[in-house]
Motif scaffolding. Structure first.
Motif, PDB file in Angstrom:
ATOM      1  N   ASP A 189      16.148 -27.963  38.125  1.00 37.95           N
ATOM      2  CA  ASP A 189      16.956 -27.565  36.969  1.00 37.95           C
ATOM      3  C   ASP A 189      17.773 -26.298  37.153  1.00 37.95           C
ATOM      4  OD1 ASP A 189      15.687 -29.714  35.776  1.00 37.95           O
ATOM      5  OD2 ASP A 189      14.142 -28.483  34.836  1.00 37.95           O
ATOM      6  N   SER A 190      17.516 -25.546  38.217  1.00 37.19           N
ATOM      7  CA  SER A 190      18.155 -24.232  38.347  1.00 37.19           C
ATOM      8  C   SER A 190      18.902 -24.103  39.671  1.00 37.19           C
ATOM      9  CB  SER A 190      17.104 -23.123  38.242  1.00 37.19           C
ATOM     10  OG  SER A 190      16.364 -23.236  37.048  1.00 37.19           O
ATOM     11  N   ALA A 191      19.619 -23.014  39.781  1.00 39.24           N
ATOM     12  CA  ALA A 191      20.355 -22.733  41.014  1.00 39.24           C
ATOM     13  C   ALA A 191      19.375 -22.398  42.138  1.00 39.24           C
ATOM     14  CB  ALA A 191      21.314 -21.565  40.792  1.00 39.24           C
ATOM     15  N   GLU A 192      19.806 -22.653  43.369  1.00 41.34           N
ATOM     16  CA  GLU A 192      18.965 -22.375  44.533  1.00 41.34           C
ATOM     17  C   GLU A 192      18.602 -20.891  44.603  1.00 41.34           C
ATOM     18  OE1 GLU A 192      16.788 -23.089  48.015  1.00 41.34           O
ATOM     19  OE2 GLU A 192      17.568 -24.461  46.480  1.00 41.34           O
ATOM     20  N   GLU A 193      19.501 -20.055  44.152  1.00 38.75           N
ATOM     21  CA  GLU A 193      19.256 -18.614  44.173  1.00 38.75           C
ATOM     22  C   GLU A 193      18.042 -18.259  43.310  1.00 38.75           C
ATOM     23  OE1 GLU A 193      21.645 -14.411  43.295  1.00 38.75           O
ATOM     24  OE2 GLU A 193      22.531 -16.334  42.720  1.00 38.75           O
ATOM     25  N   PHE A 194      17.960 -18.883  42.128  1.00 37.42           N
ATOM     26  CA  PHE A 194      16.820 -18.593  41.260  1.00 37.42           C
ATOM     27  C   PHE A 194      15.537 -19.180  41.842  1.00 37.42           C
ATOM     28  CE2 PHE A 194      13.928 -19.364  37.691  1.00 37.42           C
ATOM     29  CZ  PHE A 194      13.839 -18.069  37.185  1.00 37.42           C
ATOM     30  N   TYR A 195      15.636 -20.357  42.441  1.00 41.70           N
ATOM     31  CA  TYR A 195      14.467 -20.952  43.092  1.00 41.70           C
ATOM     32  C   TYR A 195      13.914 -20.001  44.147  1.00 41.70           C
ATOM     33  CZ  TYR A 195      11.700 -23.913  46.185  1.00 41.70           C
ATOM     34  OH  TYR A 195      10.686 -24.417  46.960  1.00 41.70           O
ATOM     35  N   GLN A 196      14.782 -19.434  44.948  1.00 43.51           N
ATOM     36  CA  GLN A 196      14.338 -18.507  45.984  1.00 43.51           C
ATOM     37  C   GLN A 196      13.666 -17.273  45.366  1.00 43.51           C
ATOM     38  OE1 GLN A 196      14.325 -18.953  49.283  1.00 43.51           O
ATOM     39  NE2 GLN A 196      15.210 -21.002  49.050  1.00 43.51           N
ATOM     40  N   SER A 197      14.188 -16.823  44.234  1.00 46.68           N
ATOM     41  CA  SER A 197      13.606 -15.642  43.583  1.00 46.68           C
ATOM     42  C   SER A 197      12.252 -15.940  42.959  1.00 46.68           C
ATOM     43  CB  SER A 197      14.561 -15.115  42.503  1.00 46.68           C
ATOM     44  OG  SER A 197      14.561 -15.962  41.359  1.00 46.68           O
ATOM     45  N   ALA A 198      11.959 -17.222  42.721  1.00 47.77           N
ATOM     46  CA  ALA A 198      10.691 -17.615  42.106  1.00 47.77           C
ATOM     47  C   ALA A 198       9.575 -17.823  43.123  1.00 47.77           C
ATOM     48  CB  ALA A 198      10.883 -18.896  41.288  1.00 47.77           C
ATOM     49  N   LEU A 199       9.905 -17.835  44.391  1.00 48.17           N
ATOM     50  CA  LEU A 199       8.884 -18.054  45.420  1.00 48.17           C
ATOM     51  C   LEU A 199       7.946 -16.854  45.505  1.00 48.17           C
ATOM     52  CD1 LEU A 199      11.112 -19.541  48.272  1.00 48.17           C
ATOM     53  CD2 LEU A 199       9.418 -20.781  46.896  1.00 48.17           C
ATOM     54  N   PRO A 200       6.641 -17.090  45.494  1.00 46.67           N
ATOM     55  CA  PRO A 200       5.713 -15.970  45.682  1.00 46.67           C
ATOM     56  C   PRO A 200       5.864 -15.375  47.076  1.00 46.67           C
ATOM     57  CG  PRO A 200       4.571 -17.918  44.848  1.00 46.67           C
ATOM     58  CD  PRO A 200       5.930 -18.362  45.268  1.00 46.67           C
ATOM     59  N   ASP A 201       5.505 -14.128  47.198  1.00 45.45           N
ATOM     60  CA  ASP A 201       5.546 -13.461  48.488  1.00 45.45           C
ATOM     61  C   ASP A 201       4.249 -13.763  49.234  1.00 45.45           C
ATOM     62  OD1 ASP A 201       5.832 -11.858  50.663  1.00 45.45           O
ATOM     63  OD2 ASP A 201       5.773  -9.959  49.565  1.00 45.45           O
ATOM     64  N   THR A 202       4.261 -14.776  50.081  1.00 47.43           N
ATOM     65  CA  THR A 202       3.044 -15.160  50.798  1.00 47.43           C
ATOM     66  C   THR A 202       2.690 -14.178  51.907  1.00 47.43           C
ATOM     67  OG1 THR A 202       4.294 -16.590  52.301  1.00 47.43           O
ATOM     68  CG2 THR A 202       3.407 -17.600  50.295  1.00 47.43           C
ATOM     69  N   THR A 203       3.627 -13.300  52.252  1.00 50.91           N
ATOM     70  CA  THR A 203       3.328 -12.314  53.298  1.00 50.91           C
ATOM     71  C   THR A 203       2.382 -11.224  52.796  1.00 50.91           C
ATOM     72  OG1 THR A 203       5.243 -10.889  52.779  1.00 50.91           O
ATOM     73  CG2 THR A 203       5.591 -12.694  54.348  1.00 50.91           C
ATOM     74  N   VAL A 204       2.021 -11.268  51.508  1.00 53.72           N
ATOM     75  CA  VAL A 204       1.060 -10.272  51.015  1.00 53.72           C
ATOM     76  C   VAL A 204      -0.286 -10.414  51.724  1.00 53.72           C
ATOM     77  CG1 VAL A 204       2.128 -10.017  48.745  1.00 53.72           C
ATOM     78  CG2 VAL A 204       0.380 -11.787  49.089  1.00 53.72           C
ATOM     79  N   TRP A 205      -0.522 -11.585  52.332  1.00 56.32           N
ATOM     80  CA  TRP A 205      -1.771 -11.789  53.064  1.00 56.32           C
ATOM     81  C   TRP A 205      -1.733 -11.168  54.463  1.00 56.32           C
ATOM     82  CZ3 TRP A 205      -5.867 -13.258  50.498  1.00 56.32           C
ATOM     83  CH2 TRP A 205      -5.731 -14.047  49.355  1.00 56.32           C
ATOM     84  N   ALA A 206      -0.540 -10.951  54.980  1.00 59.81           N
ATOM     85  CA  ALA A 206      -0.402 -10.485  56.367  1.00 59.81           C
ATOM     86  C   ALA A 206      -0.879  -9.046  56.502  1.00 59.81           C
ATOM     87  CB  ALA A 206       1.052 -10.603  56.815  1.00 59.81           C
ATOM     88  N   ARG A 207      -1.712  -8.813  57.498  1.00 61.26           N
ATOM     89  CA  ARG A 207      -2.209  -7.468  57.772  1.00 61.26           C
ATOM     90  C   ARG A 207      -2.129  -7.231  59.267  1.00 61.26           C
ATOM     91  NH1 ARG A 207      -3.186  -4.815  52.983  1.00 61.26           N
ATOM     92  NH2 ARG A 207      -4.919  -3.626  53.871  1.00 61.26           N
TER      93      ARG A 207
END
Length: 421
Positions: free
Chosen positions: A116-134
């Motif tokens: 339903d939305s622009a690709e730009e908004f979809y990208q902004s809705a993605l969680p930051d999965t790199t929060v697991w990286a250490r």
């Protein structure tokens, strides 16, 4: 107007005012006639009054009965912040998600956003999965698998900022109300099994044809507050609501006694983090870090059993029926952070929405003497990576609203519209 017509209006008006049938009018039973003018509703002359059977049921929500409580830290203030001193407040009843928003819920959100939305908004809705990286830890599998692998479906979503959580609440409100409106339209056409939004078919000229003070829109009922056919907004809970719901002191209240004789350090009885009763005796009641390097216990006798997050329904709910109000993940709340909010906010439905009375200019963030401004938000509850101190509902921390970590998730809340109970 002749005498008989005057007499008819007088009789109708007197009957309405005296509530001669079925008691006084209510929101769900307003009666056929106005109790102030005697004019008949839902006629050419009268106002349209919508059919209302109470707030529709919001998916995932649990009712939280409001009342008086003492908010603030019940634990020793080991962090020496002195930012949540005890005080008495009253909160109105509200609704809250029974559990944290899970990965599967966020994936559903991404599914519809992409449609339903622009690709730009979809990208902004993605969680930051790199929060697991250490750098000094092998958490690499969680970066790729935690959000999308089916086994993690009902683990709490993390890597979500306060801003992203608010966007999710907005989307959820629209999607749920879209479904409710669709059920109402099906009822109008007779194709819905239940027969309309509240389970019955509408007839021509029925109260649901248009709302008070509104008109029909192309033959269909408008989606409007006045119709009562939509839910209020899903939103993040206020800090006071979250803390009140976590306390769940309703479970310690004696019938007919307004004195709150017991207080809880955690969302359960007792001064300990282990279950003192029954078959679960000795088991931890939340997912948290037991001590330096100890996240779960030893193999063959794992206690909380969760090295990271855990299934959102895995621990006993509190007395409101809410799961994981301590541990698993911290949770975002609406309030901006100020150390003296307990002093400044009102004692009825307290909430800090901006820097009123305590402007950000007082905090030297530019000079690196402070981290506080109008874009830092409170989070509460403790997580899988926190020690037991942070499990107490009165503890509070803050982080920038556009930041995310592997230890913060959220759940939604909603006002209880049109009722004090």
């Amino acid at each position: 107007m002749n005498f008989s017509k005057y007499l008819r209006f007088a009789v109708v008006g007197a009957c309405a005012l005296a509530a001669c049938k079925g008691g006084p009018p209510t929101a769900t039973k307003p009666g056929k006639y106005s109790s102030t003018t005697g004019i008949e509703y839902n006629t050419e002359e009268g106002m349209k009054v919508s059919d209302y059977q109470g707030i529709p049921e919001g998916p995932g929500l649990v009712f939280i009965e409001g009342g008086r409580t003492v908010l603030g830290s019940a634990e020793e203030d080991v962090a020496m912040t002195h930012d949540n001193i005890e005080r008495t407040v009253t909160l109105a009843s509200f609704y809250m998600d029974e559990a944290e928003v899970a990965n599967i819920h966020w994936l559903e959100y991404l599914h519809f956003v992409r449609k339903d939305s622009a690709e730009e908004f979809y990208q902004s809705a993605l969680p930051d999965t790199t929060v697991w990286a250490r750098e000094l830890s092998f958490n690499d599998p969680y970066v790729d698998y935690y959000l999308r692998y089916p086994g993690f479906r009902y683990f709490p979503v993390v890597g979500v900022s306060w801003l992203q959580a608010n966007d999710y609440c907005t989307w959820r409100t629209a999607k749920v109300n879209e479904r409710l409106a669709g059920e109402g339209d099906e009822g109008d056409s007779g194709s819905s099994k239940g027969g309309g939004l509240f389970g019955r078919k509408k007839k021509k000229g029925d109260a649901g044809d248009a709302a008070e003070g509104t008109s029909e829109d192309g033959g269909k009922t408008k989606i409007a507050i006045e119709n009562g056919n939509t839910l209020p907004n899903y939103r993040l809970p206020t800090e006071a609501e979250w803390e009140y719901a976590a306390q769940a002191l309703i479970g310690t209240q004696e019938t007919g006694n307004e004195n709150q004789e017991n207080k809880r350090i955690y969302p359960w009885d007792g001064r300990q983090v282990r279950n003192p009763y029954g078959k679960g005796m000795g088991q931890f009641l939340a997912n948290f870090k037991r001590g330096r390097g100890d996240y779960a216990g030893i193999a063959g006798s794992l206690n909380d059993g969760a090295m990271i997050t855990e299934y959102i329904y895995n621990y006993p709910p509190n007395d409101y029926g809410l799961y994981n109000m301590s541990g698993n993940v911290n949770e975002w709340v609406q309030d901006i952070y100020r150390p003296l909010s307990y002093e400044d906010v009102e004692d009825l439905n307290p909430f800090r929405r901006n820097g009123f009375l305590d402007p950000s200019e007082k905090y030297d963030k530019k000079g690196y003497q402070s981290l506080i401004d109008d874009h830092v938000r409170v989070y509460k509850g403790g997580s899988w990576r926190d020690v037991a101190y942070w499990l107490s509902p009165g503890t509070r921390r803050f982080m920038a609203e556009d930041s995310a970590t592997a230890t913060i998730g959220f759940r939604c809340a909603m006002i209880n519209a049109g009722s004090n109970k």
